[in-house]
Design an enzyme around this catalytic site. Sequence first.
Site, PDB file in Angstrom:
ATOM      1  N   SER A 164       0.827  -1.262   0.084  1.00 49.32           N
ATOM      2  CA  SER A 164       0.081   0.136  -0.067  1.00 49.32           C
ATOM      3  C   SER A 164       1.224   1.216   0.012  1.00 49.32           C
ATOM      4  O   SER A 164       1.990   1.039   0.329  1.00 49.32           O
ATOM      5  CB  SER A 164      -0.760  -0.077   1.431  1.00 49.32           C
ATOM      6  OG  SER A 164      -1.508   1.272   1.487  1.00 49.32           O
ATOM      7  N   TYR A 173      -1.724  -0.896  10.135  1.00 51.72           N
ATOM      8  CA  TYR A 173      -1.585  -1.162   8.836  1.00 51.72           C
ATOM      9  C   TYR A 173      -0.371  -0.769   8.068  1.00 51.72           C
ATOM     10  O   TYR A 173       0.212  -1.685   7.319  1.00 51.72           O
ATOM     11  CB  TYR A 173      -2.845  -0.596   8.297  1.00 51.72           C
ATOM     12  CG  TYR A 173      -3.212  -0.751   6.751  1.00 51.72           C
ATOM     13  CD1 TYR A 173      -3.770  -2.146   6.414  1.00 51.72           C
ATOM     14  CD2 TYR A 173      -2.897   0.199   5.947  1.00 51.72           C
ATOM     15  CE1 TYR A 173      -4.036  -2.467   5.048  1.00 51.72           C
ATOM     16  CE2 TYR A 173      -3.108  -0.215   4.459  1.00 51.72           C
ATOM     17  CZ  TYR A 173      -3.799  -1.373   4.141  1.00 51.72           C
ATOM     18  OH  TYR A 173      -3.771  -1.845   2.900  1.00 51.72           O
TER      19      TYR A 173
END
Length: 276
Positions: free
Chosen positions: A146, A159
């Site tokens: 990401s 995350y």
Amino acid sequence: MRLEDKVIAITGSGSGLGRDAAKLFSSEGARIVVSDVVTGRAQKVAADITADGGAAIGIDVDVRIESDVQRLVDTAVEEFGRIDVMWANAGVPEPDFGKNLFVDSTLDDWNDIVAVNLTGIYLSFRIAARQMIAQGHGGNLLATTSSAAFVAYPGFPMYSATKAGGNGIVRGAAVELGRHGIRANALCPVHGMSVNFALPPEAEVLGKSYDEMQPWNPEHRAMPLDVGRPPTLRDNSHLALFLVSDDAAYMSGQTIQSVDGGTFARPAIVFSLRPR
Ligand SMILES: NC(=O)c1ccc[n+]([C@@H]2O[C@H](COP(=O)([O-])OP(=O)(O)OC[C@H]3O[C@@H](n4cnc5c(N)ncnc54)[C@H](O)[C@@H]3O)[C@@H](O)[C@H]2O)c1
């Protein structure tokens, strides 16, 4: 037919990016093992591909479980004779999609997100690489991390840590496995990504990006790129297609941001654009 006869296993491909790319890869000639933790999702995608004349099988796989990932690789070999590409794509967001404060998170929250987003890549890469080395014809490892691997998003510190860790595995695996002709890269998405990611597992698979689900105004983005439509899953799938194809034969250890690059395109101090 940029992927003619390649055998590709994709984790978390019952929805979102993996699902869209499985269909694109099939249209380019690949044979696909679709897999997902939500029972039935992968089988549905495989049935769609088969109905369109492609070759695919769908199985339930939880990337947190070593024997499940081993079964994914074994299925590729048993059904299609080998594995050319392992794409560790499965991932989960933080609990409550970033609404929980970091200080209120628990060790269980941390262990859960690490198990899917980081251990999932580790197991997928390691188990597939063993098979690729045994086959002796090189191979290709891809991870979906990401843009959160590079920058902070409010509410997503755990995350971000897992995605930065995923990019670390990619670089390390690329260096160690290069001598076997095995490449490793990461796709680091920002825009055009699956709205299902923010929905519970029982939600219907929508096949749409967040950007398609809301009014689209490129002027309000870090990268004000106006191509007359919002970014889609397919825009991300196209980078994945490049990375798993032989067009990227000399690319390894790279962690590439997909779709409009807003994250790196502007300085932190925002200067306004001239009006049109
Ligand atoms: N959607 C976003 O905002 C966004 C942005 C950047 C990166 N990503 C990353 O993209 C990847 C794909 O997500 P997506 O956007 O397509 O979302 P998605 O939710 O549509 O698809 C992810 C799939 O992974 C599956 N999955 C979850 N846990 C799993 C497990 N333990 N084992 C196997 N499968 C599991 C889910 O069931 C789901 O089908 C993820 O790694 C995610 O972190 C997503």
